[in-house]
Scaffold this motif. Structure first.
Motif, PDB file in Angstrom:
ATOM      1  N   TYR A  93      12.225   4.350  -5.971  1.00  0.00           N
ATOM      2  CA  TYR A  93      10.885   3.928  -6.384  1.00  0.00           C
ATOM      3  C   TYR A  93      10.664   2.448  -6.078  1.00  0.00           C
ATOM      4  N   ASP A  94       9.434   2.150  -5.721  1.00  0.00           N
ATOM      5  CA  ASP A  94       9.051   0.749  -5.506  1.00  0.00           C
ATOM      6  C   ASP A  94       8.766   0.044  -6.826  1.00  0.00           C
ATOM      7  N   ALA A  95       8.351   0.809  -7.832  1.00  0.00           N
ATOM      8  CA  ALA A  95       8.055   0.225  -9.139  1.00  0.00           C
ATOM      9  C   ALA A  95       8.220   1.283 -10.211  1.00  0.00           C
ATOM     10  N   VAL A  96       8.532   0.814 -11.405  1.00  0.00           N
ATOM     11  CA  VAL A  96       8.636   1.676 -12.585  1.00  0.00           C
ATOM     12  C   VAL A  96       7.852   1.028 -13.712  1.00  0.00           C
ATOM     13  N   CYS A  97       7.076   1.843 -14.427  1.00  0.00           N
ATOM     14  CA  CYS A  97       6.381   1.396 -15.632  1.00  0.00           C
ATOM     15  C   CYS A  97       7.003   2.107 -16.830  1.00  0.00           C
ATOM     16  N   ALA A 100       7.733  -2.911 -15.016  1.00  0.00           N
ATOM     17  CA  ALA A 100       6.892  -3.423 -16.093  1.00  0.00           C
ATOM     18  C   ALA A 100       7.242  -2.662 -17.361  1.00  0.00           C
ATOM     19  N   LEU A 101       7.594  -3.401 -18.398  1.00  0.00           N
ATOM     20  CA  LEU A 101       8.026  -2.797 -19.653  1.00  0.00           C
ATOM     21  C   LEU A 101       7.247  -3.420 -20.795  1.00  0.00           C
ATOM     22  N   ALA A 102       6.809  -2.574 -21.722  1.00  0.00           N
ATOM     23  CA  ALA A 102       6.131  -3.070 -22.915  1.00  0.00           C
ATOM     24  C   ALA A 102       6.713  -2.406 -24.151  1.00  0.00           C
ATOM     25  N   THR A 103       6.771  -3.176 -25.236  1.00  0.00           N
ATOM     26  CA  THR A 103       7.301  -2.643 -26.484  1.00  0.00           C
ATOM     27  C   THR A 103       6.729  -3.440 -27.645  1.00  0.00           C
ATOM     28  N   PRO A 134       0.826  -1.216   0.000  1.00  0.00           N
ATOM     29  CA  PRO A 134       0.000   0.000   0.000  1.00  0.00           C
ATOM     30  C   PRO A 134       0.859   1.265   0.000  1.00  0.00           C
ATOM     31  N   GLY A 135       0.435   2.240  -0.772  1.00  0.00           N
ATOM     32  CA  GLY A 135       1.124   3.532  -0.796  1.00  0.00           C
ATOM     33  C   GLY A 135       2.499   3.488  -1.432  1.00  0.00           C
ATOM     34  N   SER A 136       2.727   2.582  -2.370  1.00  0.00           N
ATOM     35  CA  SER A 136       4.032   2.477  -3.031  1.00  0.00           C
ATOM     36  C   SER A 136       4.295   3.690  -3.917  1.00  0.00           C
ATOM     37  N   ARG A 137       5.569   3.983  -4.089  1.00  0.00           N
ATOM     38  CA  ARG A 137       5.985   5.082  -4.961  1.00  0.00           C
ATOM     39  C   ARG A 137       6.299   4.504  -6.336  1.00  0.00           C
ATOM     40  N   VAL A 138       5.608   5.018  -7.371  1.00  0.00           N
ATOM     41  CA  VAL A 138       5.710   4.446  -8.708  1.00  0.00           C
ATOM     42  C   VAL A 138       6.056   5.538  -9.712  1.00  0.00           C
ATOM     43  N   LEU A 139       6.997   5.238 -10.596  1.00  0.00           N
ATOM     44  CA  LEU A 139       7.358   6.119 -11.703  1.00  0.00           C
ATOM     45  C   LEU A 139       6.772   5.564 -12.986  1.00  0.00           C
ATOM     46  N   ASP A 140       6.025   6.393 -13.709  1.00  0.00           N
ATOM     47  CA  ASP A 140       5.449   6.019 -14.993  1.00  0.00           C
ATOM     48  C   ASP A 140       6.212   6.779 -16.078  1.00  0.00           C
ATOM     49  N   ALA A 141       7.176   6.114 -16.687  1.00  0.00           N
ATOM     50  CA  ALA A 141       8.029   6.739 -17.703  1.00  0.00           C
ATOM     51  C   ALA A 141       7.344   6.648 -19.055  1.00  0.00           C
ATOM     52  N   GLY A 142       7.039   7.800 -19.644  1.00  0.00           N
ATOM     53  CA  GLY A 142       6.244   7.834 -20.863  1.00  0.00           C
ATOM     54  C   GLY A 142       4.774   7.708 -20.524  1.00  0.00           C
ATOM     55  N   SER A 143       4.305   8.602 -19.670  1.00  0.00           N
ATOM     56  CA  SER A 143       2.979   8.465 -19.048  1.00  0.00           C
ATOM     57  C   SER A 143       1.818   8.817 -19.970  1.00  0.00           C
ATOM     58  N   GLY A 158      -2.058   9.591 -19.166  1.00  0.00           N
ATOM     59  CA  GLY A 158      -2.321   9.198 -17.778  1.00  0.00           C
ATOM     60  C   GLY A 158      -3.206   7.985 -17.636  1.00  0.00           C
ATOM     61  N   ARG A 159      -3.800   7.557 -18.747  1.00  0.00           N
ATOM     62  CA  ARG A 159      -4.686   6.403 -18.734  1.00  0.00           C
ATOM     63  C   ARG A 159      -4.165   5.328 -19.694  1.00  0.00           C
ATOM     64  N   PRO A 160      -4.175   4.063 -19.261  1.00  0.00           N
ATOM     65  CA  PRO A 160      -4.722   3.587 -17.982  1.00  0.00           C
ATOM     66  C   PRO A 160      -3.722   3.529 -16.839  1.00  0.00           C
ATOM     67  N   THR A 161      -2.411   3.718 -17.113  1.00  0.00           N
ATOM     68  CA  THR A 161      -1.389   3.361 -16.124  1.00  0.00           C
ATOM     69  C   THR A 161      -1.462   4.213 -14.866  1.00  0.00           C
ATOM     70  N   ALA A 162      -1.212   5.519 -14.990  1.00  0.00           N
ATOM     71  CA  ALA A 162      -1.177   6.373 -13.805  1.00  0.00           C
ATOM     72  C   ALA A 162      -2.520   6.369 -13.087  1.00  0.00           C
ATOM     73  N   GLU A 163      -3.609   6.407 -13.845  1.00  0.00           N
ATOM     74  CA  GLU A 163      -4.934   6.422 -13.238  1.00  0.00           C
ATOM     75  C   GLU A 163      -5.185   5.159 -12.421  1.00  0.00           C
ATOM     76  N   THR A 164      -4.870   4.003 -12.988  1.00  0.00           N
ATOM     77  CA  THR A 164      -5.102   2.738 -12.288  1.00  0.00           C
ATOM     78  C   THR A 164      -4.294   2.656 -11.008  1.00  0.00           C
ATOM     79  N   LEU A 165      -3.036   3.050 -11.069  1.00  0.00           N
ATOM     80  CA  LEU A 165      -2.161   2.966  -9.894  1.00  0.00           C
ATOM     81  C   LEU A 165      -2.534   4.000  -8.837  1.00  0.00           C
ATOM     82  N   ALA A 166      -2.853   5.218  -9.284  1.00  0.00           N
ATOM     83  CA  ALA A 166      -3.242   6.257  -8.326  1.00  0.00           C
ATOM     84  C   ALA A 166      -4.570   5.917  -7.661  1.00  0.00           C
ATOM     85  N   ASP A 167      -5.521   5.374  -8.416  1.00  0.00           N
ATOM     86  CA  ASP A 167      -6.809   4.987  -7.847  1.00  0.00           C
ATOM     87  C   ASP A 167      -6.649   3.886  -6.800  1.00  0.00           C
TER      88      ASP A 167
END
Length: 218
Positions: free
Chosen positions: A108-112, A143-146, A45-54, A57-66
């Motif tokens: 950071y606890d996680a990076v996307c 988590a990385l996607a390409t 709970p309350g992890s710090r996450v970096l969304d590189a190439g955000s 904001g949807r769906p990544t930042a929104e899902t994690l922030a929610d």
């Protein structure tokens, strides 16, 4: 005589032009949703996450922030960044090139990094992944996607916009990620067709990784 305008990153030009249409084209990606679910199942709970190439904001930042996480999104496109800030007020966003953003080790606890590397040279992609790995706390997640294609500086068209694309074949991408000190715990390969009349199916690769307990020797 006019002042010279600074040279804009090619990705900023492309994604400024796409704006919200990018989100609409990729909103139906179930593999992206599954990737986020993979992260959510493992984050405290309350992890710090970096969304590189955000992006928007949807769906990544929104899902994690929610879900209650502390999310910072970084994107080179001012149009995308402004849109993300409006759409996802629970997250923070910064308009910048991820290559230039100071990243403290272990912060950071996680990076996307979803589809954010494709307009960088291979050496730049490798260096960005190494920097993102160093920014993870011990056993942090990435988590990385390409689009897993063996191509380098190839001209193409993406959602109607001219682009130059560089990527790795799946095996080479996995080797690059592992060389950055990450263990690939799971992966998914799929074909996805963006929701546009002129779109064609493209391969997508999602890698779900954890920072290795003992980093590799320099």
């Amino acid at each position: 005589m006019t002042d010279e305008q600074p040279t804009r990153a090619p990705a900023a030009v492309v994604f400024d032009a796409l704006g919200a249409s990018y989100e609409q084209a990729f909103a139906a990606s179930e593999a992206h949703r599954r990737s986020l679910e993979w992260l959510l199942a493992r984050l405290a709970p309350g992890s710090r996450v970096l969304d590189a190439g955000s992006g928007t904001g949807r769906p990544t930042a929104e899902t994690l922030a929610d879900a209650g996480h502390d999310v910072l999104g970084v994107d080179v496109s001012p149009v995308m960044t402004a849109l993300a800030a409006r759409q996802v007020p629970a997250a923070s966003f910064r308009c910048a090139d991820i290559r230039d953003v100071p990243l403290a080790d272990g912060s950071y606890d996680a990076v996307c990094v979803y589809f954010a590397l494709l307009q960088l040279a291979r050496g730049e992609q490798s260096e960005v992944v190494r920097r993102l790995a160093r920014a993870l706390r011990p056993t942090g997640l990435l988590a990385l996607a390409t689009v897993p294609l063996d191509v380098e500086d190839v001209e193409g068209v993406f959602l109607g916009q001219p682009v130059r694309v560089t990527s790795f074949a799946a095996r080479d991408l996995t080797a690059m990620v592992e060389g950055a000190g990450l263990d690939v715990l799971a992966h998914e390969e799929t074909l996805f067709t963006p929701a546009r009349p002129d779109a064609v199916s493209e391969p997508h690769l999602f890698l779900h990784c954890r920072l290795r307990a003992t980093p590799p020797a320099a």
